[in-house]
Design a protein around this motif. Structure first.
Motif, short mmCIF file in Angstrom:
data_model
loop_
_atom_site.label_atom_id
_atom_site.label_comp_id
_atom_site.label_asym_id
_atom_site.label_seq_id
_atom_site.Cartn_x
_atom_site.Cartn_y
_atom_site.Cartn_z
N GLY A 153 20.80 12.85 61.39
CA GLY A 153 20.09 13.90 62.11
C GLY A 153 18.59 13.68 62.06
O GLY A 153 18.10 12.73 61.43
N ALA A 154 17.86 14.57 62.70
CA ALA A 154 16.40 14.51 62.67
C ALA A 154 15.92 15.13 61.36
O ALA A 154 16.40 16.18 60.96
N ALA A 155 15.00 14.47 60.69
CA ALA A 155 14.45 14.97 59.43
C ALA A 155 13.40 16.03 59.71
O ALA A 155 12.79 16.07 60.79
N VAL A 156 13.17 16.87 58.73
CA VAL A 156 12.22 17.97 58.85
C VAL A 156 10.81 17.46 59.17
O VAL A 156 10.13 18.01 60.02
N LYS A 157 10.38 16.38 58.50
CA LYS A 157 9.02 15.86 58.67
C LYS A 157 9.00 14.55 59.44
O LYS A 157 8.18 13.68 59.19
N GLY A 158 9.90 14.36 60.38
CA GLY A 158 10.01 13.11 61.11
C GLY A 158 10.98 12.18 60.43
O GLY A 158 11.40 12.42 59.31
N GLY A 159 11.37 11.13 61.09
CA GLY A 159 12.36 10.22 60.54
C GLY A 159 13.75 10.78 60.76
O GLY A 159 14.00 11.55 61.67
N THR A 160 14.68 10.40 59.89
CA THR A 160 16.05 10.87 60.02
C THR A 160 16.52 11.50 58.72
O THR A 160 15.89 11.35 57.68
N SER A 161 17.63 12.20 58.81
CA SER A 161 18.24 12.79 57.62
C SER A 161 19.71 12.42 57.60
O SER A 161 20.34 12.28 58.66
N PRO A 177 23.42 12.98 54.86
CA PRO A 177 23.89 13.59 53.62
C PRO A 177 23.51 12.71 52.43
O PRO A 177 23.61 11.48 52.49
N ALA A 178 23.07 13.32 51.34
CA ALA A 178 22.67 12.56 50.16
C ALA A 178 23.82 11.70 49.64
O ALA A 178 23.60 10.63 49.08
N ALA A 179 25.05 12.14 49.87
CA ALA A 179 26.23 11.38 49.43
C ALA A 179 26.33 10.03 50.14
O ALA A 179 27.04 9.14 49.66
N ALA A 180 25.64 9.85 51.25
CA ALA A 180 25.69 8.59 52.00
C ALA A 180 24.81 7.51 51.37
O ALA A 180 24.99 6.32 51.63
N ILE A 181 23.85 7.92 50.52
CA ILE A 181 22.90 6.97 49.95
C ILE A 181 23.54 6.18 48.82
O ILE A 181 24.15 6.73 47.91
N ASP A 186 21.48 18.94 49.57
CA ASP A 186 22.40 17.80 49.65
C ASP A 186 22.06 16.88 50.82
O ASP A 186 22.90 16.10 51.27
N THR A 187 20.81 16.96 51.29
CA THR A 187 20.38 16.14 52.43
C THR A 187 19.22 15.23 52.03
O THR A 187 18.25 15.67 51.43
N ALA A 188 19.36 13.95 52.37
CA ALA A 188 18.29 12.97 52.12
C ALA A 188 17.43 12.85 53.37
O ALA A 188 17.95 12.63 54.47
N GLN A 189 16.14 13.02 53.19
CA GLN A 189 15.17 12.85 54.28
C GLN A 189 14.68 11.41 54.21
O GLN A 189 14.18 10.98 53.18
#
Length: 115
Positions: free
Chosen positions: A36-44, A46-50, A82-85
């Motif tokens: 998805g779209a990240a809050v401050k630009g970039g993408t987001s 789920p943290a479990a994907a990292i 639980d979301t990685a930016q």
């Protein structure tokens, strides 16, 4: 590497490409979710994907087509809940593996082979 469940292909200068049979995908319980779209630009994602390589590099597995998985490097800017930016990573809408990514890493690296 070839197994009854699929193949792992490594090519010079290109990411590994893991192709699994539909039965292997089902047995492993692999699930994906679009970035998805990240809050401050970039993408987001789920943290479990990292995932973290043995060298400490961060990456996710993307799924460019059914039953095919390719590692993609990411730069984690922040984790909120639980979301990685991500400040660097797959484009918004790219399917990333959220469940069973560690099993893909094991298949790619040969961890657990012979057990």
């Amino acid at each position: 590497m070839t197994s009854l469940a699929g193949t792992v292909v490594t090519q010079d200068g290109k990411p590994t490409r893991i192709t699994l049979t539909p039965k292997a995908v089902e047995r492993l319980g692999i699930q994906t979710s679009p970035a998805g779209a990240a809050v401050k630009g970039g993408t987001s994602v789920p943290a479990a994907a990292i995932l973290y390589s043995a060298d400490g590099d961060t990456f996710v597995y993307t799924s460019p087509e059914d039953n095919v998985y390719v590692p993609a490097p990411v730069v984690v800017a922040d984790i909120i809940g639980d979301t990685a930016q991500l400040s660097s990573g797959p484009a918004v809408g790219t399917d990333v593996v959220t469940v069973a990514a560690a099993e893909l890493y094991g298949a790619e690296t040969g961890l657990g082979a012979g057990h």
